[in-house]
Design a protein around this motif. Structure first.
Motif, PDB file in Angstrom:
ATOM      1  N   ILE A   1      68.568  49.113  25.990  1.00  0.00           N
ATOM      2  CA  ILE A   1      67.594  50.176  26.235  1.00  0.00           C
ATOM      3  C   ILE A   1      68.284  51.531  26.350  1.00  0.00           C
ATOM      4  O   ILE A   1      67.914  52.506  25.695  1.00  0.00           O
ATOM      5  N   GLU A   2      69.328  51.585  27.155  1.00  0.00           N
ATOM      6  CA  GLU A   2      70.031  52.850  27.403  1.00  0.00           C
ATOM      7  C   GLU A   2      70.632  53.414  26.115  1.00  0.00           C
ATOM      8  O   GLU A   2      70.525  54.605  25.814  1.00  0.00           O
ATOM      9  N   ARG A   3      71.292  52.542  25.378  1.00  0.00           N
ATOM     10  CA  ARG A   3      71.998  53.017  24.179  1.00  0.00           C
ATOM     11  C   ARG A   3      71.011  53.473  23.110  1.00  0.00           C
ATOM     12  O   ARG A   3      71.226  54.493  22.448  1.00  0.00           O
ATOM     13  N   LYS A   4      69.944  52.723  22.962  1.00  0.00           N
ATOM     14  CA  LYS A   4      68.951  53.113  21.970  1.00  0.00           C
ATOM     15  C   LYS A   4      68.314  54.447  22.362  1.00  0.00           C
ATOM     16  O   LYS A   4      68.060  55.320  21.516  1.00  0.00           O
TER      17      LYS A   4
ATOM     18  N   ASP B   1      75.988  54.861  29.464  1.00  0.00           N
ATOM     19  CA  ASP B   1      75.839  54.401  28.085  1.00  0.00           C
ATOM     20  C   ASP B   1      74.946  55.322  27.271  1.00  0.00           C
ATOM     21  O   ASP B   1      75.202  55.567  26.089  1.00  0.00           O
ATOM     22  N   ARG B   2      73.920  55.847  27.903  1.00  0.00           N
ATOM     23  CA  ARG B   2      72.982  56.679  27.178  1.00  0.00           C
ATOM     24  C   ARG B   2      73.690  57.927  26.640  1.00  0.00           C
ATOM     25  O   ARG B   2      73.579  58.261  25.460  1.00  0.00           O
ATOM     26  N   GLN B   3      74.443  58.540  27.506  1.00  0.00           N
ATOM     27  CA  GLN B   3      75.185  59.732  27.086  1.00  0.00           C
ATOM     28  C   GLN B   3      76.227  59.376  26.045  1.00  0.00           C
ATOM     29  O   GLN B   3      76.466  60.125  25.098  1.00  0.00           O
ATOM     30  N   GLY B   4      76.844  58.206  26.178  1.00  0.00           N
ATOM     31  CA  GLY B   4      77.839  57.783  25.195  1.00  0.00           C
ATOM     32  C   GLY B   4      77.226  57.589  23.819  1.00  0.00           C
ATOM     33  O   GLY B   4      77.780  58.026  22.803  1.00  0.00           O
ATOM     34  N   ALA B   5      76.067  56.942  23.800  1.00  0.00           N
ATOM     35  CA  ALA B   5      75.376  56.735  22.530  1.00  0.00           C
ATOM     36  C   ALA B   5      74.977  58.078  21.939  1.00  0.00           C
ATOM     37  O   ALA B   5      75.117  58.313  20.723  1.00  0.00           O
ATOM     38  N   TYR B   6      74.508  58.949  22.798  1.00  0.00           N
ATOM     39  CA  TYR B   6      74.119  60.298  22.359  1.00  0.00           C
ATOM     40  C   TYR B   6      75.299  60.977  21.658  1.00  0.00           C
ATOM     41  O   TYR B   6      75.179  61.483  20.549  1.00  0.00           O
TER      42      TYR B   6
END
Lengths: 335, 335
Positions: free
Chosen positions: B192-195, B160-165
């Motif tokens: 948390i991950e997405r933010k 998710d983090r990379q996706g949000a990035y």
DNA sequence: ACAAGGGTTGTGAACGTGTGCATTTTGTAC
DNA sequence: GTACAAAATGCACACGTTCACAACCCTTGT
């Protein structure tokens, strides 16, 4: 390794038979010893071996829930509701096995010993191979969603015809008399039923339907879009449209939007299915909800009763639909 | 009643052992007799008794796919994709058993003999009871979707983090420098991950984010609506909004619509999840798709390898997301 | 002719549970 | 105390399959 009834028996200096009886609350046992056994069984964290139990009882404790295919189910919501409905009535001692019947190389390997009963969410006539196999092998079976010819089996269906009828009456009650339809794929049971409801509602209210109010569709958004465009070219365009599913309704709305028409001020739209997106679009879409979960749960209940009581009189059960009123239907505009 | 290996044996005047060997293609058998046996087995419509086989092999041939709960799953699409992904790698000899773990009165009754392995689509910390039970009982386990502390188990997660990035970079590439965020429920791993991805993307591109560009949300359409209204009251309103899921994005779009702002001409919106409705709304919503089916399938592959090869080194596997470009993102307006 | 050995097949036990029948214990009435 | 019924328990087998081990057959080399 893991604890068996013999382990429990040894500790309490009784025979494994007694333990077995205690666990199955047989009447042939002293309530006091039964209590003692249950206590130590719990304490030892005893869990029955389902394989052994299945072998001797000739029961698998598996309930099969089969879809025509797994890779292209009608819609995610449809799938989820079905599983949820069935799951809600299956007790803890049963396993709910979910699969697409296309995953089995040969339906004849579906054995009574592997599945105590089968619930078939049928979406295609190809499923008939499974149906006749189950009948032949006397595997308890319930077929959902698609009417099947054999009168000896239990069939649970959504009352689409009545739902369509209500939807159209709803439009009529808003003063509409120029009502068009966007049809679905020819030959599909759903298409036939829903159109039938539509026609009956009009007939009952003495409303005529000109040919130009009948547009072809294929249950896709695109087909709804082109169908609506065609309807707008009619000599006297309709003031309301009944789309046989929500996807087509959305397509129709897009066409209306492009034509500069407002919903529902200029034209009312109603769909069918209550797809997840129906409440998210603008305006939110009035539609007919099929009680899929209820179809699943009543089917499951029927199946369990067939399994446990052996009553196997075939019947067709219809589950009522529900009219969902949102913002895409309004009073008919003055002419 | 139904035909067993002994029936086949009797007909061919061989021992049941030989038949068993033929069916399991053991090397200890004459290819010719094997052929004869397989032929008559097929002809008699022999189907192995799974209960008996399970009993002696100490294998249930059941794979459990558990959700935190069955009655309130994240979304129908999420559920469907998960089941589909897992189902696609489970072979015919296994049963895929689907259930919510809240349906089991006590997770300790989940036995190694009832499930050869468990895939847990975890959505809540309450699931940890099952996790620790499985670890203790040495039941092969794979946890999907939620990061779990224990490093000894296999964890399959969406990146998710990379996706949000990527989503935010996508906005930046369209010239946006005033980018707001609508957050999700506090404390959720996904939030948390997405933010984090959002913030990192801004930092990497030397874009500052004022406090007034951060709006609270709760993953519901309503919360997206009110969050957007709040964002529009900012001294310098943003030109783009990143909503942490699609529901909130739709809510935000509704607020923009009411404020008379056009999407994407005046303001761009991007969501997360690629919910089913995202392609149906107007304008269609750009978003980030989590490869749920792939999460399921890789989890299932891992589980099968643990079961069959016994390799049980825990690891965390991240599945890439995909940026879905639709019509809700456009170039930043001139100021 | 005989031993060795590989290939093929058969024998019998085991897996954990349920059940018909025999056996023992308990309770009751005389 | 004895007789009898009823309640409680135990014994032994069955379910269909797999597996370790024994037994058999046939070839080969001496």
């Amino acid at each position: 390794m893991s604890v068996t009834i013999k382990d429990v028996a040894k500790i309490l200096h009784v025979s494994h038979t007694t333990v077995s009886r205690a666990l199955n609350d047989s009447p042939l046992i002293n309530p006091e010893t039964k209590k003692r056994i249950l206590e130590t069984a719990k304490q030892l964290n005893y869990v029955p071996n389902y394989s052994a139990r299945s072998l001797v009882r000739n029961r698998s404790y598996n309930i099969g829930l089969f879809f025509s295919t797994m890779s292209q189910v009608t819609s995610p919501g449809f799938f989820y509701e079905t599983v949820r409905g069935v799951n809600s009535v299956i007790t803890e001692s049963y396993n709910l096995v979910v699969n697409g019947i296309d995953r089995y190389a040969d339906v004849r390997t579906l054995d009574k010993r592997r599945f105590d009963g089968i619930i078939l969410m049928s979406q295609s006539e190809k499923d008939d191979a499974l149906v006749s196999h189950a009948v032949e092998k006397q595997i308890p079976l319930v077929v959902l969603n698609r009417k099947v010819a054999d009168t000896s089996i239990v069939n649970v269906l959504s009352a689409d015809r009545q739902g369509a009828y209500n939807a159209v009456v709803h439009l009529i009650e808003h003063g509409h008399t120029h009502i068009a339809i966007i049809e679905g794929e020819k030959g599909f049971q759903a298409t036939i039923e829903r159109k039938e409801g539509f026609l009956t509602a009009l007939r009952d209210n003495h409303i005529e339907i000109p040919d130009e109010y009948i547009a072809e569709g294929h249950y896709t958004m695109e087909s709804g879009y082109t169908a609506m465009k065609q309807l707008l070219r009619a000599a006297h365009p309709p003031t309301a449209v009944f789309a046989l599913n929500d996807e087509m309704a959305v397509g129709a709305m897009k066409a209306l939007y492009e034509a500069g028409l407002r919903i529902p001020e200029d034209l009312s739209v109603i769909g069918f299915d209550d797809s997840q997106f129906s409440s998210f679009i603008t305006p939110s879409l009035s539609t007919v909800r099929r009680a899929i979960a209820e179809v699943g749960s009543t089917g499951a209940k029927k199946l369990m009763s067939i399994i446990n009581n052996g009553d196997s009189t075939g019947e067709k059960i219809y589950i009522d639909t529900e009219l969902i009123q949102r913002d895409s239907v309004g009073p008919a505009p003055k002419r």
